[in-house]
Design an enzyme around this catalytic site. Structure first.
Site, PDB file in Angstrom:
ATOM      1  N   GLU A 107       0.978  -1.142   0.059  1.00 25.22           N
ATOM      2  CA  GLU A 107      -0.320  -0.246   0.271  1.00 25.22           C
ATOM      3  C   GLU A 107       0.483   1.337  -0.216  1.00 25.22           C
ATOM      4  O   GLU A 107       1.851   1.654   1.024  1.00 25.22           O
ATOM      5  CB  GLU A 107      -0.402  -0.538   1.432  1.00 25.22           C
ATOM      6  CG  GLU A 107      -1.491   0.814   1.211  1.00 25.22           C
ATOM      7  CD  GLU A 107      -3.008   0.949   2.338  1.00 25.22           C
ATOM      8  OE1 GLU A 107      -3.222  -0.733   3.373  1.00 25.22           O
ATOM      9  OE2 GLU A 107      -3.361   2.286   3.477  1.00 25.22           O
ATOM     10  N   ASP A 109       0.138   5.475   0.390  1.00 26.49           N
ATOM     11  CA  ASP A 109      -0.421   6.248   0.730  1.00 26.49           C
ATOM     12  C   ASP A 109      -0.218   7.536   0.884  1.00 26.49           C
ATOM     13  O   ASP A 109       1.038   8.463   1.423  1.00 26.49           O
ATOM     14  CB  ASP A 109      -0.960   6.240   2.371  1.00 26.49           C
ATOM     15  CG  ASP A 109      -1.374   4.588   2.829  1.00 26.49           C
ATOM     16  OD1 ASP A 109      -2.657   4.103   1.654  1.00 26.49           O
ATOM     17  OD2 ASP A 109      -0.929   3.561   3.734  1.00 26.49           O
ATOM     18  N   GLU A 111      -2.354  10.572   3.259  1.00 28.44           N
ATOM     19  CA  GLU A 111      -4.773  11.181   3.657  1.00 28.44           C
ATOM     20  C   GLU A 111      -3.541  12.154   4.124  1.00 28.44           C
ATOM     21  O   GLU A 111      -3.075  12.946   4.339  1.00 28.44           O
ATOM     22  CB  GLU A 111      -4.700  10.151   4.943  1.00 28.44           C
ATOM     23  CG  GLU A 111      -4.353   8.505   4.874  1.00 28.44           C
ATOM     24  CD  GLU A 111      -4.633   7.860   6.006  1.00 28.44           C
ATOM     25  OE1 GLU A 111      -4.683   8.618   7.042  1.00 28.44           O
ATOM     26  OE2 GLU A 111      -4.741   6.563   5.742  1.00 28.44           O
ATOM     27  N   THR A 125       1.630  10.815   4.960  1.00 28.28           N
ATOM     28  CA  THR A 125       2.119   9.207   4.155  1.00 28.28           C
ATOM     29  C   THR A 125       2.690   8.276   4.409  1.00 28.28           C
ATOM     30  O   THR A 125       2.886   8.512   6.290  1.00 28.28           O
ATOM     31  CB  THR A 125       3.070  10.243   3.394  1.00 28.28           C
ATOM     32  OG1 THR A 125       4.333  10.270   4.067  1.00 28.28           O
ATOM     33  CG2 THR A 125       2.977  11.031   2.366  1.00 28.28           C
TER      34      THR A 125
END
Ligand SMILES: *[C@@H]1O[C@H](CO)[C@@H](O)[C@H](O)[C@H]1NC(C)=O
Ligand SMILES: *[C@@H]1O[C@H](CO)[C@@H](O)[C@H](O)[C@H]1NC(C)=O
Ligand SMILES: *[C@@H]1O[C@H](CO)[C@@H](O)[C@H](O)[C@H]1NC(C)=O
Ligand SMILES: *[C@@H]1O[C@H](CO)[C@@H](O)[C@H](O)[C@H]1NC(C)=O
Ligand SMILES: *[C@@H]1O[C@H](CO)[C@@H](O)[C@H](O)[C@H]1NC(C)=O
Ligand SMILES: *[C@@H]1O[C@H](CO)[C@@H](O)[C@H](O)[C@H]1NC(C)=O
Ligand SMILES: *[C@@H]1O[C@H](CO)[C@@H](O)[C@H](O)[C@H]1NC(C)=O
Length: 302
Positions: A107, A109, A111, A125
């Protein structure tokens, strides 16, 4: 006269062709994504598929979009304008994630953690490789992410993952020999909006003010330059094909000197949390009880 009007005709033809060409080559949200949560009330696509809005209306709803196809390597860019005004308690996500067994998933990220009016958003992150996560770095933006669209990019090749904001690298996660790094699992790209007012803003102390709902994040210009897995290809076949693709091969394995300078300046001025710094601090203060410092924290960042 004849000259004038033929110029006009030519310009009109060029403009028409330009529109046609955009129509043919540019991707859009309706073509490339599926709304997997919140449709139709909380996710709206307009402007020939190019404009996406996600709505957060109450404490138990929200929305999510997902790319139709998974991929290994490439870059995912989108222009995003985050919730204006008081966005406390909200989280807008933008990430890639593999399917299947969560304990070994990959994953990457972003956010965006909302805040009360006048206080800065947090750009959070993280990365998971083979299920190993807890690699958070957080930044405050050097611009107001709620008044204009800004370009957020997840770049991924076999050497490194780079998080770019408006084409400035803010973070790199390298493929260090022997350490987990995503190379085998196809990922989809996602974006969502949801309520997280139990933790998101100032540690959960500041709650969402629902009288201000709906909270809206807006998106434009999705740009997927990725090695898509062929229809029906399993993970292994996709990994083999994409490892040989231009997305794996053509990109450099190092930031340019200019990019390194840009990233250093951003990290120096705008980092608010760095898991490596945090782990090293804890180890220095309490060597007996502190968790081991992740090995990449001692290795070259870029
Ligand atoms: C965008 O999406 C619509 C609806 O799916 C589609 O008809 C169109 O060809 C796509 N591309 C552009 C540039 O409008
Ligand atoms: C889109 O998402 C919905 C809801 O999860 C699902 O039922 C549907 O099959 C998906 N469509 C495509 C084309 O993936
Ligand atoms: C969500 O809102 C409803 C209605 O306003 C309320 O009853 C419920 O307790 C809230 N739930 C949470 C988790 O905040
Ligand atoms: C990345 O990681 C894989 C698996 O750990 C390794 O086989 C490969 O050589 C690495 N690639 C690069 C370019 O460092
Ligand atoms: C966003 O940034 C990426 C990476 O720098 C770039 O390839 C892309 O064209 C940019 N998108 C827009 C709409 O400017
Ligand atoms: C919100 O603003 C406060 C005060 O400036 C700051 O400490 C915090 O990191 C910001 N972000 C979030 C998500 O709370
Ligand atoms: C919530 O928003 C309303 C409308 O702007 C405002 O009157 C109220 O003071 C806000 N509540 C809190 C707790 O900030």
């Amino acid at each position: 006269m004849a000259m004038g009007s033929s110029w006009k005709a030519l310009l009109a033809a060029v403009a028409f062709l330009a529109v046609l060409e955009v129509g043919l080559v540019s991707a859009n949200f309706s073509d490339q994504c599926n709304i997997t949560w919140g449709a139709p009330d909380n996710a709206e696509i307009s402007d020939y598929g190019n404009h996406l809005k996600l709505f957060l209306r109450d404490n138990s709803s929200g929305a999510m979009v997902e790319t139709l196809k998974p991929f290994i390597y490439g870059s995912v860019s989108t222009m995003i304008k985050l919730i204006e005004g008081d966005s406390a308690g909200s989280v807008t996500t933008y990430y890639t994630c593999s399917d299947g067994d969560f304990s070994v998933h990959d994953e990457i990220d972003y956010e965006f953690l909302g805040n009360s009016s006048g206080n800065p958003y947090t750009i959070h992150t993280n990365v998971f490789a083979d299920g190993v996560g807890k690699r958070e770095m957080q930044f405050k933006p050097w611009f107001d992410p709620t008044t204009d669209y800004h370009n957020y990019t997840i770049f991924w090749n076999p050497c490194m993952i780079v998080w770019y904001v408006d084409s400035y690298p803010i973070r790199v996660f390298r493929n260090h020999t022997g350490l987990p790094f995503p190379t085998q699992r196809p990922m989809y790209a996602y974006s969502s909006i949801w309520n997280a007012d139990d933790w998101a803003t100032q540690g959960g102390r500041v709650k969402a003010n629902w009288t201000l709902a709906p909270f809206v994040s807006e998106y434009r210009d999705i740009d997927l330059k990725v090695c898509e897995c062929a229809d029906g290809a399993d993970d292994k076949a996709c990994a083999t094909t994409c490892a040989k693709s231009k997305y794996a091969a053509e990109e450099p394995c190092k930031l340019t000197d200019k990019e390194k300078k840009e990233m250093d300046a951003i990290q120096l001025g705008y980092t608010i949390y760095d898991y490596c710094v945090n782990a090293k601090d804890k180890a220095a203060k309490d060597p007996e009880n502190a968790k081991p410092v992740p090995p990449e924290c001692y290795l070259e960042q870029y």
